[in-house]
Design a protein around this motif. Structure first.
Motif, PDB file in Angstrom:
ATOM      1  N   LEU A   1      -1.919   4.605  -5.043  1.00 50.70           N
ATOM      2  CA  LEU A   1      -2.640   3.759  -5.992  1.00 50.70           C
ATOM      3  C   LEU A   1      -2.910   2.372  -5.408  1.00 50.70           C
ATOM      4  O   LEU A   1      -4.016   1.834  -5.531  1.00 50.70           O
ATOM      5  CB  LEU A   1      -1.836   3.643  -7.299  1.00 50.70           C
ATOM      6  N   VAL A   2      -1.901   1.793  -4.761  1.00 47.03           N
ATOM      7  CA  VAL A   2      -2.054   0.450  -4.200  1.00 47.03           C
ATOM      8  C   VAL A   2      -3.103   0.431  -3.097  1.00 47.03           C
ATOM      9  O   VAL A   2      -4.004  -0.422  -3.065  1.00 47.03           O
ATOM     10  CB  VAL A   2      -0.707  -0.080  -3.675  1.00 47.03           C
ATOM     11  N   MET A   3      -3.016   1.376  -2.156  1.00 45.12           N
ATOM     12  CA  MET A   3      -3.945   1.380  -1.036  1.00 45.12           C
ATOM     13  C   MET A   3      -5.356   1.792  -1.468  1.00 45.12           C
ATOM     14  O   MET A   3      -6.346   1.326  -0.900  1.00 45.12           O
ATOM     15  CB  MET A   3      -3.438   2.309   0.071  1.00 45.12           C
ATOM     16  N   THR A   4      -5.449   2.654  -2.493  1.00 47.98           N
ATOM     17  CA  THR A   4      -6.773   2.986  -3.026  1.00 47.98           C
ATOM     18  C   THR A   4      -7.422   1.752  -3.626  1.00 47.98           C
ATOM     19  O   THR A   4      -8.610   1.487  -3.417  1.00 47.98           O
ATOM     20  CB  THR A   4      -6.666   4.091  -4.089  1.00 47.98           C
ATOM     21  N   GLY A   5      -6.631   0.978  -4.372  1.00 54.96           N
ATOM     22  CA  GLY A   5      -7.155  -0.255  -4.952  1.00 54.96           C
ATOM     23  C   GLY A   5      -7.670  -1.211  -3.898  1.00 54.96           C
ATOM     24  O   GLY A   5      -8.734  -1.820  -4.049  1.00 54.96           O
ATOM     25  N   ALA A   6      -6.943  -1.326  -2.788  1.00 46.78           N
ATOM     26  CA  ALA A   6      -7.375  -2.231  -1.714  1.00 46.78           C
ATOM     27  C   ALA A   6      -8.697  -1.776  -1.115  1.00 46.78           C
ATOM     28  O   ALA A   6      -9.567  -2.595  -0.793  1.00 46.78           O
ATOM     29  CB  ALA A   6      -6.294  -2.301  -0.635  1.00 46.78           C
ATOM     30  N   ASN A   7      -8.887  -0.466  -0.982  1.00 41.95           N
ATOM     31  CA  ASN A   7     -10.136   0.041  -0.400  1.00 41.95           C
ATOM     32  C   ASN A   7     -11.305  -0.046  -1.379  1.00 41.95           C
ATOM     33  O   ASN A   7     -12.459  -0.126  -0.959  1.00 41.95           O
ATOM     34  CB  ASN A   7      -9.957   1.491   0.056  1.00 41.95           C
ATOM     35  N   LEU A   8     -11.006  -0.015  -2.690  1.00 45.63           N
ATOM     36  CA  LEU A   8     -12.074  -0.104  -3.674  1.00 45.63           C
ATOM     37  C   LEU A   8     -12.604  -1.522  -3.837  1.00 45.63           C
ATOM     38  O   LEU A   8     -13.701  -1.716  -4.350  1.00 45.63           O
ATOM     39  CB  LEU A   8     -11.581   0.421  -5.033  1.00 45.63           C
TER      40      LEU A   8
ATOM     41  N   ALA B   1      -6.303   3.022   6.851  1.00 46.98           N
ATOM     42  CA  ALA B   1      -7.411   3.458   7.700  1.00 46.98           C
ATOM     43  C   ALA B   1      -7.908   4.847   7.318  1.00 46.98           C
ATOM     44  O   ALA B   1      -9.111   5.134   7.387  1.00 46.98           O
ATOM     45  CB  ALA B   1      -6.971   3.433   9.166  1.00 46.98           C
ATOM     46  N   ALA B   2      -6.987   5.729   6.914  1.00 48.55           N
ATOM     47  CA  ALA B   2      -7.377   7.090   6.540  1.00 48.55           C
ATOM     48  C   ALA B   2      -8.252   7.088   5.289  1.00 48.55           C
ATOM     49  O   ALA B   2      -9.245   7.818   5.206  1.00 48.55           O
ATOM     50  CB  ALA B   2      -6.130   7.944   6.318  1.00 48.55           C
ATOM     51  N   LEU B   3      -7.892   6.263   4.304  1.00 46.97           N
ATOM     52  CA  LEU B   3      -8.715   6.164   3.096  1.00 46.97           C
ATOM     53  C   LEU B   3     -10.108   5.642   3.429  1.00 46.97           C
ATOM     54  O   LEU B   3     -11.118   6.164   2.949  1.00 46.97           O
ATOM     55  CB  LEU B   3      -8.040   5.230   2.090  1.00 46.97           C
ATOM     56  N   TYR B   4     -10.156   4.618   4.249  1.00 47.85           N
ATOM     57  CA  TYR B   4     -11.439   4.030   4.633  1.00 47.85           C
ATOM     58  C   TYR B   4     -12.297   5.044   5.388  1.00 47.85           C
ATOM     59  O   TYR B   4     -13.471   5.254   5.079  1.00 47.85           O
ATOM     60  CB  TYR B   4     -11.193   2.793   5.503  1.00 47.85           C
ATOM     61  N   THR B   5     -11.708   5.680   6.390  1.00 39.63           N
ATOM     62  CA  THR B   5     -12.472   6.555   7.278  1.00 39.63           C
ATOM     63  C   THR B   5     -12.971   7.806   6.565  1.00 39.63           C
ATOM     64  O   THR B   5     -14.113   8.229   6.759  1.00 39.63           O
ATOM     65  CB  THR B   5     -11.604   6.953   8.483  1.00 39.63           C
TER      66      THR B   5
ATOM     67  N   ILE C   1     -14.380   7.478  -1.929  1.00 42.11           N
ATOM     68  CA  ILE C   1     -12.984   7.054  -1.771  1.00 42.11           C
ATOM     69  C   ILE C   1     -12.085   7.836  -2.715  1.00 42.11           C
ATOM     70  O   ILE C   1     -11.017   8.325  -2.330  1.00 42.11           O
ATOM     71  CB  ILE C   1     -12.856   5.537  -2.032  1.00 42.11           C
ATOM     72  N   LEU C   2     -12.516   7.976  -3.967  1.00 41.84           N
ATOM     73  CA  LEU C   2     -11.690   8.665  -4.958  1.00 41.84           C
ATOM     74  C   LEU C   2     -11.514  10.145  -4.620  1.00 41.84           C
ATOM     75  O   LEU C   2     -10.458  10.723  -4.879  1.00 41.84           O
ATOM     76  CB  LEU C   2     -12.305   8.504  -6.351  1.00 41.84           C
ATOM     77  N   LEU C   3     -12.557  10.773  -4.037  1.00 43.84           N
ATOM     78  CA  LEU C   3     -12.412  12.181  -3.649  1.00 43.84           C
ATOM     79  C   LEU C   3     -11.362  12.329  -2.555  1.00 43.84           C
ATOM     80  O   LEU C   3     -10.560  13.261  -2.573  1.00 43.84           O
ATOM     81  CB  LEU C   3     -13.751  12.743  -3.181  1.00 43.84           C
ATOM     82  N   GLY C   4     -11.360  11.402  -1.589  1.00 45.94           N
ATOM     83  CA  GLY C   4     -10.344  11.451  -0.545  1.00 45.94           C
ATOM     84  C   GLY C   4      -8.948  11.292  -1.102  1.00 45.94           C
ATOM     85  O   GLY C   4      -8.001  11.954  -0.660  1.00 45.94           O
TER      86      GLY C   4
END
Length: 468
Positions: free
Chosen positions: A116-123, A283-287, A318-321
């Motif tokens: 949740l935290v890292m998803t928020g940062a990427n969003l 990086a994985a979420l971003y990529t 991003i959410l699908l990943g």
């Protein structure tokens, strides 16, 4: 761009996994890292040539499509997305395992919180990703530099409390290659996958102000990063400590720091490893999201995933990943000994398939560029085409070695199975989806127009914020 390249190439595998490599190859593990690093460096150089010459494409999926056709672009794009989607879950589980020693909460809950935290940062924005990754990379770089200085001085007998030089550890315990040169080559197979992530910089460059200059600089600087962070670090470990001690196998960096006399070494390295895990997760979420967005441009993924939010990020992609990550975390909780290990095994050799595809694409496009548009080649592959062929031969040798090594056969077979699935999926996509087109064919001055690309609104950028 420089810090993102560092973040992609230095992960927890260096701090922990290098112990198993040293245990297998002895002090000659230095050569294993140097050989694998050379293959990765030259592969990135080949990729850099294509990115600088054709920045409008910006993704190795697009270059594979240009060089080898839509089938190759579809397959390598989805394989790469799958690899990083599974890595999201794997790193969330690894991070939770570290946090469990500090926070009295269940592992599944800690994994969920990290996601949740890292998803928020990427969003938030692409800038937020870059700043977060830069911070993580800075911590890793500072740790490695301090490790090299302290360990190097201790090995030379110049550190307070040192009883003399320990350089003879290079040959005093069975020789430089105590388990034979075959073990050194076998270790190279394992080491190659430690360098996964360096290619992220070419994707991130599409969202920078000057992609051509940034990619060229990052690809060039990888050389000294590999030499400093990997080869020099392994050299310090095998010089300070005998290669065959249990401490090296368990945690080489902690063991060296304890030998030097650094107080609180285990806790320090736990924090650094946790930061490295967060870096890879980030990086994985971003990529994964950016590769998915690239696939929508050609109709290889549902068009709805190309939606870009107000902050310039592909929210749905991003959410699908992360959805794959959540499902994998649940699978690890319910079936910890079956589902999750298989998922991790299924991405075991995708990086190798990616590197091979990059080099083959560069051989085809490089020859075409030199014949039709040599003025675009401001950043060239060294010794083309001979060096490119040598790199391809080296990568194919690694794949052949995986088939011969018992412990590497399952990851190779699982990856080939994943490749077969994408080939079947492409045939379904070819019959039921939009007609694939090659973007910006070489030899013309303008991008090829297609209904799909125009509707997607990507405008030719490597990632949404770069071309929206």
């Amino acid at each position: 761009m420089a810090m993102i390249a560092i973040g992609g190439s230095v992960g927890a595998g260096l701090f922990i996994g290098s112990g198993a490599v040293i245990n297998a190859a002895g002090p000659a593990a230095i050569l294993s890292y140097a050989l694998a690093g050379a293959l990765v460096l030259l592969t990135l150089r080949a990729l850099g040539e294509m990115v600088v010459a054709r920045p409008a494409a910006g993704s190795f999926s697009d270059y594979a499509r240009m060089a080898l056709g839509p089938r190759a672009g579809f397959c390598i794009g989805w394989l790469y997305w799958w690899m990083y989607s599974v890595l999201v879950a794997a790193e969330a589980v690894a991070g939770a395992a570290t946090l469990a020693g500090w926070v009295p909460l269940p592992g599944w809950l800690l994994s969920l919180l990290l996601l949740l935290v890292m998803t928020g940062a990427n969003l938030v924005s692409a800038r937020a990703f870059g700043e977060t990754e830069s911070l993580f990379s800075l911590i890793k770089v500072a740790t490695i530099v301090a490790f090299l200085i302290m360990g190097g001085l201790f090995a030379l007998g110049m550190w307070p409390g040192a009883e003399g030089s320990t350089v003879d550890n290079l040959w005093a315990h069975g020789g430089f290659a105590p388990n034979g040169w075959g073990a050194v080559l076998a270790a190279t197979v394992v080491v190659l996958f430690s360098f996964g992530g360096v290619e992220i910089v070419t994707i991130a460059a599409g969202e920078s102000a000057e992609p051509e200059r940034n990619v060229a600089r990052a690809a060039t600087n990888v050389l000294w990063r590999i030499a400093l962070f990997y080869v020099a670090s392994i050299l310090v470990v095998v010089v300070v400590l005998p290669w065959d001690t249990a401490e090296v196998l368990e945690s080489p960096f902690v063991s060296v720091m304890q030998e030097v006399g650094v107080p609180g070494a285990p806790l320090i390295m736990e924090v650094v490893v946790f930061v490295a895990v967060l870096s890879v997760l980030n990086a994985a979420l971003y990529t994964s999201s950016r590769m998915l967005h690239v696939l929508t441009r050609q109709g290889d993924a549902p068009r709805g995933l190309s939606t870009v939010g107000r902050r310039g990020v592909p929210t749905r992609a991003i959410l699908l990943g992360t959805a794959v990550g959540y499902a994998s975390v649940i699978g690890n909780y319910v079936w910890p000994t079956t589902v999750f290990p298989f998922l991790v095994a299924s991405i075991g050799a995708i990086l190798l398939v990616l590197f091979i595809t990059i080099v083959v694409s560069q051989l085809v496009l490089g020859r075409r560029l030199r014949r039709q548009e040599p003025e675009r080649l401001t950043f060239r592959m060294w010794g083309f085409p001979y060096v490119s062929w040598a790199v391809l031969a080296g990568l194919l040798s690694v794949m052949a070695a995986m088939a011969l090594l018992p412990e590497q056969r399952l990851p190779l077979a699982a990856t080939l199975g994943a490749l077969a699935v994408t080939l079947v999926a492409y045939e379904l996509r070819r019959r039921l989806g939009r007609t694939p087109v090659t973007r910006e064919p070489l030899g013309t001055g303008a991008p090829a127009e297609s209904a799909g690309s125009a509707a997607d609104g990507a405008g030719g950028g490597a990632a949404p914020a770069g071309g929206a």
